[in-house]
Design a protein around this motif. Structure first.
Motif, PDB file in Angstrom:
ATOM      1  N   THR A 103       0.856  -1.172   0.000  1.00  0.00           N
ATOM      2  CA  THR A 103       0.000   0.000   0.000  1.00  0.00           C
ATOM      3  C   THR A 103       0.892   1.222   0.000  1.00  0.00           C
ATOM      4  O   THR A 103       1.817   1.317   0.812  1.00  0.00           O
ATOM      5  CB  THR A 103      -0.891   0.008   1.262  1.00  0.00           C
ATOM      6  OG1 THR A 103      -1.600  -1.229   1.316  1.00  0.00           O
ATOM      7  CG2 THR A 103      -1.892   1.155   1.222  1.00  0.00           C
ATOM      8  N   CYS A 104       0.635   2.150  -0.914  1.00  0.00           N
ATOM      9  CA  CYS A 104       1.417   3.382  -0.967  1.00  0.00           C
ATOM     10  C   CYS A 104       1.234   4.151   0.347  1.00  0.00           C
ATOM     11  O   CYS A 104       0.111   4.416   0.746  1.00  0.00           O
ATOM     12  CB  CYS A 104       0.973   4.243  -2.144  1.00  0.00           C
ATOM     13  SG  CYS A 104       1.671   5.891  -2.107  1.00  0.00           S
ATOM     14  N   PRO A 105       2.358   4.495   1.045  1.00  0.00           N
ATOM     15  CA  PRO A 105       2.240   5.194   2.338  1.00  0.00           C
ATOM     16  C   PRO A 105       1.674   6.608   2.198  1.00  0.00           C
ATOM     17  O   PRO A 105       1.228   7.188   3.185  1.00  0.00           O
ATOM     18  CB  PRO A 105       3.669   5.209   2.877  1.00  0.00           C
ATOM     19  CG  PRO A 105       4.540   4.991   1.694  1.00  0.00           C
ATOM     20  CD  PRO A 105       3.748   4.212   0.696  1.00  0.00           C
ATOM     21  N   GLN A 106       1.724   7.155   0.993  1.00  0.00           N
ATOM     22  CA  GLN A 106       1.256   8.529   0.807  1.00  0.00           C
ATOM     23  C   GLN A 106      -0.241   8.620   0.474  1.00  0.00           C
ATOM     24  O   GLN A 106      -0.963   9.379   1.082  1.00  0.00           O
ATOM     25  CB  GLN A 106       2.070   9.205  -0.299  1.00  0.00           C
ATOM     26  CG  GLN A 106       1.749  10.673  -0.451  1.00  0.00           C
ATOM     27  CD  GLN A 106       3.011  11.466  -0.708  1.00  0.00           C
ATOM     28  OE1 GLN A 106       3.956  11.448   0.086  1.00  0.00           O
ATOM     29  NE2 GLN A 106       3.049  12.147  -1.821  1.00  0.00           N
ATOM     30  N   CYS A 107      -0.696   7.802  -0.507  1.00  0.00           N
ATOM     31  CA  CYS A 107      -2.085   7.950  -0.957  1.00  0.00           C
ATOM     32  C   CYS A 107      -2.944   6.709  -0.717  1.00  0.00           C
ATOM     33  O   CYS A 107      -4.146   6.742  -0.923  1.00  0.00           O
ATOM     34  CB  CYS A 107      -2.129   8.327  -2.438  1.00  0.00           C
ATOM     35  SG  CYS A 107      -1.670   6.975  -3.533  1.00  0.00           S
ATOM     36  N   GLY A 108      -2.342   5.596  -0.278  1.00  0.00           N
ATOM     37  CA  GLY A 108      -3.133   4.403   0.008  1.00  0.00           C
ATOM     38  C   GLY A 108      -3.421   3.529  -1.193  1.00  0.00           C
ATOM     39  O   GLY A 108      -4.122   2.522  -1.075  1.00  0.00           O
ATOM     40  N   GLN A 109      -2.890   3.870  -2.350  1.00  0.00           N
ATOM     41  CA  GLN A 109      -3.058   3.069  -3.564  1.00  0.00           C
ATOM     42  C   GLN A 109      -2.406   1.701  -3.392  1.00  0.00           C
ATOM     43  O   GLN A 109      -1.323   1.601  -2.826  1.00  0.00           O
ATOM     44  CB  GLN A 109      -2.426   3.839  -4.735  1.00  0.00           C
ATOM     45  CG  GLN A 109      -2.209   3.047  -6.003  1.00  0.00           C
ATOM     46  CD  GLN A 109      -3.498   2.827  -6.766  1.00  0.00           C
ATOM     47  OE1 GLN A 109      -4.313   3.742  -6.880  1.00  0.00           O
ATOM     48  NE2 GLN A 109      -3.693   1.616  -7.260  1.00  0.00           N
ATOM     49  N   LYS A 110      -3.085   0.641  -3.856  1.00  0.00           N
ATOM     50  CA  LYS A 110      -2.500  -0.696  -3.802  1.00  0.00           C
ATOM     51  C   LYS A 110      -1.541  -0.865  -4.988  1.00  0.00           C
ATOM     52  O   LYS A 110      -1.874  -0.515  -6.109  1.00  0.00           O
ATOM     53  CB  LYS A 110      -3.590  -1.758  -3.891  1.00  0.00           C
ATOM     54  CG  LYS A 110      -4.612  -1.664  -2.769  1.00  0.00           C
ATOM     55  CD  LYS A 110      -4.136  -2.347  -1.507  1.00  0.00           C
ATOM     56  CE  LYS A 110      -5.158  -2.256  -0.393  1.00  0.00           C
ATOM     57  NZ  LYS A 110      -5.114  -0.939   0.294  1.00  0.00           N
ATOM     58  N   THR A 123       7.617   2.979  -7.346  1.00  0.00           N
ATOM     59  CA  THR A 123       6.999   4.275  -7.630  1.00  0.00           C
ATOM     60  C   THR A 123       5.490   4.082  -7.707  1.00  0.00           C
ATOM     61  O   THR A 123       5.011   3.278  -8.506  1.00  0.00           O
ATOM     62  CB  THR A 123       7.524   4.852  -8.957  1.00  0.00           C
ATOM     63  OG1 THR A 123       8.950   4.886  -8.900  1.00  0.00           O
ATOM     64  CG2 THR A 123       7.001   6.271  -9.176  1.00  0.00           C
ATOM     65  N   CYS A 124       4.759   4.800  -6.858  1.00  0.00           N
ATOM     66  CA  CYS A 124       3.302   4.675  -6.837  1.00  0.00           C
ATOM     67  C   CYS A 124       2.725   5.132  -8.189  1.00  0.00           C
ATOM     68  O   CYS A 124       3.041   6.223  -8.650  1.00  0.00           O
ATOM     69  CB  CYS A 124       2.723   5.512  -5.713  1.00  0.00           C
ATOM     70  SG  CYS A 124       0.928   5.612  -5.750  1.00  0.00           S
ATOM     71  N   PRO A 125       1.882   4.303  -8.821  1.00  0.00           N
ATOM     72  CA  PRO A 125       1.334   4.673 -10.132  1.00  0.00           C
ATOM     73  C   PRO A 125       0.341   5.838 -10.073  1.00  0.00           C
ATOM     74  O   PRO A 125       0.099   6.479 -11.095  1.00  0.00           O
ATOM     75  CB  PRO A 125       0.638   3.395 -10.597  1.00  0.00           C
ATOM     76  CG  PRO A 125       0.357   2.634  -9.362  1.00  0.00           C
ATOM     77  CD  PRO A 125       1.446   2.979  -8.393  1.00  0.00           C
ATOM     78  N   SER A 126      -0.209   6.128  -8.909  1.00  0.00           N
ATOM     79  CA  SER A 126      -1.206   7.203  -8.897  1.00  0.00           C
ATOM     80  C   SER A 126      -0.673   8.532  -8.372  1.00  0.00           C
ATOM     81  O   SER A 126      -1.080   9.589  -8.834  1.00  0.00           O
ATOM     82  CB  SER A 126      -2.471   6.764  -8.152  1.00  0.00           C
ATOM     83  OG  SER A 126      -2.351   6.967  -6.782  1.00  0.00           O
ATOM     84  N   CYS A 127       0.303   8.514  -7.411  1.00  0.00           N
ATOM     85  CA  CYS A 127       0.787   9.795  -6.902  1.00  0.00           C
ATOM     86  C   CYS A 127       2.293  10.017  -7.120  1.00  0.00           C
ATOM     87  O   CYS A 127       2.833  11.042  -6.707  1.00  0.00           O
ATOM     88  CB  CYS A 127       0.431   9.973  -5.423  1.00  0.00           C
ATOM     89  SG  CYS A 127       1.426   8.991  -4.300  1.00  0.00           S
ATOM     90  N   ARG A 128       2.969   9.006  -7.728  1.00  0.00           N
ATOM     91  CA  ARG A 128       4.404   9.122  -8.052  1.00  0.00           C
ATOM     92  C   ARG A 128       5.314   9.137  -6.831  1.00  0.00           C
ATOM     93  O   ARG A 128       6.495   9.433  -6.950  1.00  0.00           O
ATOM     94  CB  ARG A 128       4.697  10.364  -8.926  1.00  0.00           C
ATOM     95  CG  ARG A 128       3.989  10.387 -10.248  1.00  0.00           C
ATOM     96  CD  ARG A 128       4.685   9.484 -11.249  1.00  0.00           C
ATOM     97  NE  ARG A 128       3.698   8.809 -12.081  1.00  0.00           N
ATOM     98  CZ  ARG A 128       3.893   7.658 -12.712  1.00  0.00           C
ATOM     99  NH1 ARG A 128       5.043   7.050 -12.588  1.00  0.00           N
ATOM    100  NH2 ARG A 128       2.957   7.110 -13.435  1.00  0.00           N
TER     101      ARG A 128
HETATM  102 ZN   LIG Z   1       0.562   6.881  -3.922  1.00  0.00          ZN
END
Ligand SMILES: [Zn+2]
Length: 135
Positions: A103-110, A123-128
């Protein structure tokens, strides 16, 4: 017998039936009634609570107000989403042999990454946002 079947059939027309909230209420009632014997020594209020839960379940099951029942269930699903997604991620990490889920620690994206690559930067695909995990 036929008469009873007809009556039952007519009785059940338009009834709401089961949903996730009802299953949850039944399971809670079961757990509480099993543990109440062990920890509350058959406390009367605990028994009343169990009967209350089962009554709510039955009333919801035979209700004809589908709109309100669906709304209640929707609310329940919304409130339990964090818990359900937590267990879903554990299940995925156990069953998927070739990927790991974070889980992305910044935005919660899986985020799904291939397994067995050692320490990697994701690298998170939704918030980078970038974070390091062991794959
Ligand atoms: Zn993210």
């Amino acid at each position: 017998m036929n008469k009873f079947r007809n009556w039952l059939y007519r009785f059940m027309i338009g009834r709401y039936g089961h949903d996730k909230l009802n299953y949850f209420l039944i399971i809670v009632a079961m757990i509480v009634s099993i543990t109440s014997g062990l920890f509350f020594r058959g406390n009367m209020y605990v028994s009343l609570f169990v009967y209350l839960l089962l009554t709510i379940t039955l009333v919801r099951m035979f209700s004809r107000n589908h709109y309100r029942r669906r709304k209640e269930n929707g609310k329940f699903m919304e409130l339990t989403r964090p818990i359900r997604s937590f267990f879903k991620q554990i299940k995925r990490n156990v069953t998927d042999r070739s990927h790991k889920y974070y889980t992305c620690p910044q935005c919660g994206q899986k985020v799904r990454v291939p397994r067995g690559r050692g320490k990697i930067e994701i690298t998170c695909p939704s918030c980078r946002h970038r974070f390091t995990r062991r794959s």
